[in-house]
Write a protein that holds these residues in place. Structure first.
Motif, mmCIF file in Angstrom:
data_model
loop_
_atom_site.group_PDB
_atom_site.id
_atom_site.type_symbol
_atom_site.label_atom_id
_atom_site.label_comp_id
_atom_site.label_asym_id
_atom_site.label_seq_id
_atom_site.Cartn_x
_atom_site.Cartn_y
_atom_site.Cartn_z
ATOM 1 N N CYS A 77 -8.155 -86.493 19.562
ATOM 2 C CA CYS A 77 -7.762 -85.152 19.117
ATOM 3 C C CYS A 77 -7.535 -84.208 20.291
ATOM 4 N N GLY A 78 -7.928 -84.634 21.514
ATOM 5 C CA GLY A 78 -7.617 -83.852 22.701
ATOM 6 C C GLY A 78 -8.545 -82.697 22.987
ATOM 7 N N GLY A 79 -9.762 -82.695 22.439
ATOM 8 C CA GLY A 79 -10.719 -81.619 22.693
ATOM 9 C C GLY A 79 -11.740 -81.555 21.585
ATOM 10 N N LYS A 80 -12.760 -80.726 21.762
ATOM 11 C CA LYS A 80 -13.830 -80.675 20.767
ATOM 12 C C LYS A 80 -13.327 -80.194 19.414
ATOM 13 N N ASP A 81 -12.298 -79.361 19.395
ATOM 14 C CA ASP A 81 -11.666 -78.925 18.153
ATOM 15 C C ASP A 81 -10.290 -79.577 18.007
ATOM 16 N N GLY A 82 -9.559 -79.590 19.123
ATOM 17 C CA GLY A 82 -8.313 -80.334 19.181
ATOM 18 C C GLY A 82 -7.378 -80.116 18.016
ATOM 19 N N MET A 83 -6.902 -81.238 17.463
ATOM 20 C CA MET A 83 -5.857 -81.191 16.459
ATOM 21 C C MET A 83 -6.377 -80.940 15.047
ATOM 22 N N PHE A 84 -7.674 -80.874 14.844
ATOM 23 C CA PHE A 84 -8.208 -80.740 13.487
ATOM 24 C C PHE A 84 -7.744 -79.462 12.801
ATOM 25 N N GLY A 85 -7.472 -78.426 13.588
ATOM 26 C CA GLY A 85 -7.031 -77.173 12.982
ATOM 27 C C GLY A 85 -5.526 -76.993 12.992
ATOM 28 N N LYS A 86 -4.785 -77.962 13.559
ATOM 29 C CA LYS A 86 -3.344 -77.802 13.706
ATOM 30 C C LYS A 86 -2.550 -78.867 12.976
ATOM 31 N N ALA A 87 -3.086 -80.084 12.932
ATOM 32 C CA ALA A 87 -2.305 -81.217 12.436
ATOM 33 C C ALA A 87 -2.267 -81.265 10.911
ATOM 34 N N ASN A 88 -1.297 -81.995 10.407
ATOM 35 C CA ASN A 88 -1.203 -82.272 8.981
ATOM 36 C C ASN A 88 -2.163 -83.412 8.658
ATOM 37 N N LEU A 89 -3.281 -83.098 8.012
ATOM 38 C CA LEU A 89 -4.319 -84.095 7.765
ATOM 39 C C LEU A 89 -3.931 -85.085 6.671
ATOM 40 N N ASP A 90 -2.819 -84.853 6.026
ATOM 41 C CA ASP A 90 -2.370 -85.796 4.993
ATOM 42 C C ASP A 90 -2.011 -87.156 5.580
ATOM 43 N N ILE A 91 -1.862 -87.247 6.888
ATOM 44 C CA ILE A 91 -1.572 -88.540 7.515
ATOM 45 C C ILE A 91 -2.729 -89.518 7.325
#
Length: 339
Positions: free
Chosen positions: A235-249
């Motif tokens: 995810c590239g960091g402690k928060d990373g992509m969890f708040g940006k990515a489309n989690l439907d993947i």
């Protein structure tokens, strides 16, 4: 535009990071600024980037609590301001994707790529090439020895490239060399860039495997060597992509989160967010529960344990990587590895 008035100063050059007033590490401290330009905070109001080793974070809220006279001035200042006229929304910019030719042209000159050389030293040249190809690891020209971790989404489109510098012998990232991004080097407007999970393209290639998510790109690559029964993403960091990515993947897949030591509670919240999207998500807590105090203070992750734990299976894999004839010998003689 940020909805918060007080923010950490955006990083544009090394001069934007100062010496931490707590741990005194250089170029790791970000100061808070007033986006309206009316208040200048003292130099100690800010956050240290070394969250595990230092953890210093003095917020504007804490500053105003400690200096109520400044808070009163802030209220008086707000009372004299004219009403804020909302700015019209900016026109939607077209999303930029990097040409695959740019990514593919970087996937060479591995003799100048420190991270690739480290993989060779641990797993052998054949496995290093397989891992670099699997995860689209490139060689950067911006600094000799640096690598590029390309982010390719589930549809196969190249979203971003993260340029990092590692030590070829230890595999440790150099904290004196800050990561940079492909869009910066190619002078592409940041607003046109949308990131994705590193390794996301593998979800389409392995639709039936469970997913393991770690923080760093290096850890995802190393874990995929030792534990190939998972699709490993970063995810590239402690928060990373969890708040940006489309989690439907991650729909209809089992997802296991592997946080760095000290981040278990934080990543429990990530798992809960996935569950709210009807995704089966778990947090691997074994390392946190059995780690020593020094290991926790160092913020180790699963890759550190895998590299240090030379199990029989791992040793055999490294022997085969260095000499493929061993696999042929085992197959012809019907040999099996036993405990």
């Amino acid at each position: 535009m940020s909805e918060h008035r007080f923010i950490l100063k955006p990083y544009k050059s090394r001069a934007d990071r100062k010496e931490c007033p707590s741990c005194h590490a250089r170029e790791c401290f970000s100061q808070y600024i007033d986006t309206e330009g009316r208040i200048t905070f003292p130099p100690e109001v800010g956050r240290c980037n070394h969250e595990h080793k230092c953890g210093y974070h003095y917020t504007p809220r804490q500053f105003f609590h400690d200096h109520p006279d400044m808070k009163e001035e802030l209220r008086d200042d707000a009372a004299t301001l004219s009403p804020i006229v909302p700015t019209p929304p900016r026109p939607k910019v077209e999303r930029y994707f990097f040409p695959r030719s740019v990514m593919e042209s970087s996937m060479s000159h591995y003799e100048e790529n420190n991270f690739f050389l480290f993989l060779c030293s641990r797993f052998g040249e054949l496995a290093a090439f397989e891992l670099a190809g699997k995860y689209n690891v490139g060689t950067a020209k911006v600094r000799k020895g640096s690598c590029v971790f390309w982010q390719v989404n589930i549809k196969g489109r190249v979203c971003q490239g993260k340029v990092m510098f590692y030590d070829a012998s230890t595999g440790k990232r150099s904290h004196e060399v800050h990561p940079t991004w492909a869009h910066t080097l190619m002078r592409i407007d940041k607003e046109r860039i949308g990131q994705c999970f590193f390794g996301e393209h593998l979800l389409a290639e392995y639709p039936d495997l469970p997913v393991g998510i770690v923080e760093s790109e290096k850890s995802a690559i190393i874990a995929s060597y030792y534990l190939p029964d998972y699709v490993w993403l970063a995810c590239g960091g402690k928060d990373g992509m969890f708040g940006k990515a489309n989690l439907d993947i991650f729909k209809d897949r089992k997802v296991v989160l592997f946080p760095d030591l000290g981040m278990k509670e934080n990543w429990e919240g990530k798992a809960e967010k996935l569950r709210r999207h009807d995704i089966e998500a778990h947090v691997f807590a074994y390392l946190e529960e059995h780690a020593s105090q020094s290991e926790k203070e160092s913020g180790l992750d699963i890759a550190d344990y895998l590299l240090n734990e030379h199990s029989q299976a791992a040793i055999l894999r490294m022997m085969i990587a260095r000499n493929p004839c061993i696999r042929t010998l085992m197959e012809r003689l019907d040999l099996e590895l036993v405990s």
